[in-house]
Design a protein around this motif. Structure first.
Motif, mmCIF file in Angstrom:
data_model
loop_
_atom_site.group_PDB
_atom_site.id
_atom_site.type_symbol
_atom_site.label_atom_id
_atom_site.label_comp_id
_atom_site.label_asym_id
_atom_site.label_seq_id
_atom_site.Cartn_x
_atom_site.Cartn_y
_atom_site.Cartn_z
ATOM 1 N N PHE A 11 -7.599 -11.088 26.160
ATOM 2 C CA PHE A 11 -6.194 -11.329 26.468
ATOM 3 C C PHE A 11 -6.068 -11.905 27.883
ATOM 4 N N ARG A 12 -5.444 -13.026 27.982
ATOM 5 C CA ARG A 12 -5.252 -13.659 29.287
ATOM 6 C C ARG A 12 -3.998 -13.164 29.975
ATOM 7 N N GLN A 13 -3.035 -12.742 29.182
ATOM 8 C CA GLN A 13 -1.784 -12.250 29.757
ATOM 9 C C GLN A 13 -1.748 -10.728 29.683
ATOM 10 N N PHE A 14 -1.124 -10.128 30.683
ATOM 11 C CA PHE A 14 -1.047 -8.668 30.784
ATOM 12 C C PHE A 14 -0.225 -8.101 29.629
ATOM 13 N N GLN A 15 -0.802 -7.128 28.920
ATOM 14 C CA GLN A 15 -0.057 -6.413 27.903
ATOM 15 C C GLN A 15 -0.617 -5.004 27.787
ATOM 16 N N GLU A 16 0.283 -4.035 27.611
ATOM 17 C CA GLU A 16 -0.100 -2.635 27.572
ATOM 18 C C GLU A 16 -0.445 -2.155 26.177
ATOM 19 N N ALA A 17 0.076 -2.800 25.146
ATOM 20 C CA ALA A 17 -0.103 -2.331 23.768
ATOM 21 C C ALA A 17 -0.693 -3.436 22.901
ATOM 22 N N PHE A 18 -1.470 -3.005 21.907
ATOM 23 C CA PHE A 18 -2.100 -3.961 20.996
ATOM 24 C C PHE A 18 -2.411 -3.254 19.689
ATOM 25 N N SER A 19 -2.260 -3.965 18.579
ATOM 26 C CA SER A 19 -2.597 -3.445 17.257
ATOM 27 C C SER A 19 -3.517 -4.431 16.548
ATOM 28 N N LYS A 20 -4.477 -3.891 15.804
ATOM 29 C CA LYS A 20 -5.436 -4.740 15.105
ATOM 30 C C LYS A 20 -5.726 -4.158 13.727
ATOM 31 N N ASP A 21 -5.692 -5.025 12.717
ATOM 32 C CA ASP A 21 -6.004 -4.618 11.356
ATOM 33 C C ASP A 21 -7.521 -4.558 11.188
ATOM 34 N N LEU A 22 -8.045 -3.386 10.817
ATOM 35 C CA LEU A 22 -9.488 -3.184 10.674
ATOM 36 C C LEU A 22 -9.884 -2.998 9.210
ATOM 37 N N VAL A 23 -9.102 -3.532 8.306
ATOM 38 C CA VAL A 23 -9.378 -3.368 6.889
ATOM 39 C C VAL A 23 -10.719 -3.984 6.514
ATOM 40 N N MET A 24 -11.207 -4.954 7.311
ATOM 41 C CA MET A 24 -12.461 -5.632 6.971
ATOM 42 C C MET A 24 -13.691 -4.794 7.285
ATOM 43 N N ILE A 36 -12.741 -0.785 25.435
ATOM 44 C CA ILE A 36 -11.556 -1.484 25.934
ATOM 45 C C ILE A 36 -11.679 -1.653 27.441
ATOM 46 N N LYS A 37 -11.488 -2.876 27.901
ATOM 47 C CA LYS A 37 -11.533 -3.168 29.336
ATOM 48 C C LYS A 37 -10.122 -3.482 29.821
ATOM 49 N N ALA A 38 -9.750 -2.856 30.951
ATOM 50 C CA ALA A 38 -8.432 -3.084 31.533
ATOM 51 C C ALA A 38 -8.497 -4.211 32.555
ATOM 52 N N PHE A 39 -7.335 -4.647 33.044
ATOM 53 C CA PHE A 39 -7.283 -5.728 34.031
ATOM 54 C C PHE A 39 -7.837 -5.279 35.384
ATOM 55 N N ASN A 40 -7.935 -3.971 35.609
ATOM 56 C CA ASN A 40 -8.575 -3.492 36.841
ATOM 57 C C ASN A 40 -10.066 -3.230 36.625
ATOM 58 N N ASN A 41 -10.581 -3.717 35.449
ATOM 59 C CA ASN A 41 -11.995 -3.636 35.066
ATOM 60 C C ASN A 41 -12.467 -2.224 34.714
ATOM 61 N N SER A 42 -11.545 -1.280 34.562
ATOM 62 C CA SER A 42 -11.912 0.014 34.004
ATOM 63 C C SER A 42 -12.294 -0.177 32.540
ATOM 64 N N ILE A 43 -13.237 0.634 32.062
ATOM 65 C CA ILE A 43 -13.692 0.528 30.680
ATOM 66 C C ILE A 43 -13.557 1.891 30.006
ATOM 67 N N TYR A 44 -12.965 1.885 28.844
ATOM 68 C CA TYR A 44 -12.817 3.098 28.047
ATOM 69 C C TYR A 44 -13.496 2.863 26.689
ATOM 70 N N THR A 45 -14.389 3.762 26.293
ATOM 71 C CA THR A 45 -15.081 3.649 25.017
ATOM 72 C C THR A 45 -14.787 4.881 24.179
ATOM 73 N N HIS A 46 -14.439 4.649 22.930
ATOM 74 C CA HIS A 46 -13.977 5.728 22.063
ATOM 75 C C HIS A 46 -14.711 5.654 20.725
ATOM 76 N N LYS A 47 -15.194 6.802 20.244
ATOM 77 C CA LYS A 47 -15.826 6.871 18.927
ATOM 78 C C LYS A 47 -14.770 6.766 17.851
ATOM 79 N N LEU A 48 -15.022 5.902 16.875
ATOM 80 C CA LEU A 48 -14.036 5.607 15.849
ATOM 81 C C LEU A 48 -14.650 5.843 14.477
ATOM 82 N N ILE A 49 -13.912 6.489 13.601
ATOM 83 C CA ILE A 49 -14.379 6.772 12.242
ATOM 84 C C ILE A 49 -13.545 5.989 11.249
ATOM 85 N N LYS A 50 -14.245 5.284 10.351
ATOM 86 C CA LYS A 50 -13.571 4.546 9.283
ATOM 87 C C LYS A 50 -13.929 5.215 7.952
ATOM 88 N N PRO A 51 -12.990 5.930 7.323
ATOM 89 C CA PRO A 51 -13.291 6.681 6.098
ATOM 90 C C PRO A 51 -13.523 5.752 4.904
#
Length: 327
Positions: free
Chosen positions: A289-302, A312-327
């Motif tokens: 994302f080139r423009q600042f935005q706080e929220a985002f949604s993505k379809d992961l059906v694939m 996820i990387k923020a504009f201040n270069n902080s990185i957050y990594t989260h374990k995700l489960i797809k049932p």
């Protein structure tokens, strides 16, 4: 090419990236394997089966061997380098290495395993690079075949010769390749994302005879035994940025989890980049994302059912990594 595999928690096998490349991101990381080239020892070995002389290492099954040039003065030389009971090989690094039986036709399914306690627990979600050098020991008397299936297991508890690690056809990582080179060392290199806080590393062939491919060298004796030398082990953190539930977890929100279709992300710091990895560390999705935005949604059906990691990387270069489960 080599065929390396990773076994994940749901017992499904997937192709694992393999190469001879040195991962540049691992160069500056700490090797979590103590005494990786077996140079540190308590006493010079005299007989086969003295793996415990290599400081930090022990038998996780059978009686693996420790070879050291300090034993070259013995008569006969049984555990020296380069000449010893099982073949002839110079150390890949330093003056020592270890060896173990990886296949036995009689008694069937006899194996030897080595194990070590890592310098620190693996971090769930952390990406790691494991490498080691391997060479076939072949004397055509007590060792006369080569086999595939060599690999590693990770565990949270140790094993011993009295309580051996099980031969259950379920290694964490392994190679199908039958290594037949007795002159040179072959380097295995692979990477994976830890799915538990593992403490112990074990090496050997975790497949039974029925599931192990072999090449028998006809010497008239045909004892049907495979034996390999090991040296120069390394297990390092490849990507120090990938952690689960980092300090910014209170600020970054990812939901729902488990996720079936749409994934939502909210981060007041602004979302600069979103990546989704599988358990092999392969990036399956990248959104920038080139423009600042706080929220985002993505379809992961694939995405197929399984375990993933969203980074996820923020504009201040902080990185957050989260374990995700797809049932």
């Amino acid at each position: 090419p080599f065929d390396l595999h990773l076994k994940v928690i749901d017992m499904k096998y997937v192709l694992l990236f393999f190469s001879f490349l040195v991962f540049s991101s691992a160069v500056h990381s700490q090797n979590l394997v103590p005494n990786p080239s077996f140079e540190d020892y308590s006493e010079c070995p005299v007989f086969p089966g003295e793996i415990s002389q290599a400081i930090g290492w022990s038998s996780y099954g059978g009686s693996p061997d420790y070879f050291n040039s300090c034993a070259n003065g013995a008569n006969p030389v049984t555990v020296g380098t380069p000449a010893n009971n099982y073949g002839f090989q110079h150390p890949a690094d330093g003056f020592a290495y270890i060896g173990l039986y990886t296949f036995y036709s009689t008694p069937p399914d006899y194996r030897e395993f080595v194990g070590v306690e890592l310098l620190e627990n693996l971090s769930i979600g952390g990406r790691y690079c494991l490498s080691f050098d391997i060479s076939l020991g072949l004397n055509m008397i007590t060792t006369d075949c080569a086999n595939g299936g060599f690999g590693a297991k990770l565990s949270t508890t140790p094993f011993s010769s009295g309580i051996p690690i099980p031969i259950d056809n379920t290694p964490a990582v392994y190679s199908d390749m039958i290594i037949s080179d007795t002159s040179n060392w072959t380097t295995f290199s692979l990477q994976f994302i830890a799915d538990s806080g593992y403490t112990f590393l074990a090496l050997g062939n975790f497949f039974n005879n029925a599931n192990t491919d072999t090449v028998q060298y006809d010497d008239g004796n045909n004892v049907g035994r495979g034996y390999y030398y090991l040296d120069n082990l390394s297990l390092v953190r490849c990507d120090t940025a990938m952690t689960v539930d980092s300090e910014v977890s209170a600020e970054c929100k990812v939901w729902p989890n488990p996720v079936e279709n749409e994934l939502n992300v909210l981060w007041p710091n602004g979302i600069k980049e979103l990546r989704i990895y599988n358990t092999l560390g392969e990036c399956l999705l990248l959104e920038e994302f080139r423009q600042f935005q706080e929220a985002f949604s993505k379809d992961l059906v694939m995405l197929k059912s399984g375990i993933y990691y969203v980074s996820i990387k923020a504009f201040n270069n902080s990185i957050y990594t989260h374990k995700l489960i797809k049932p």
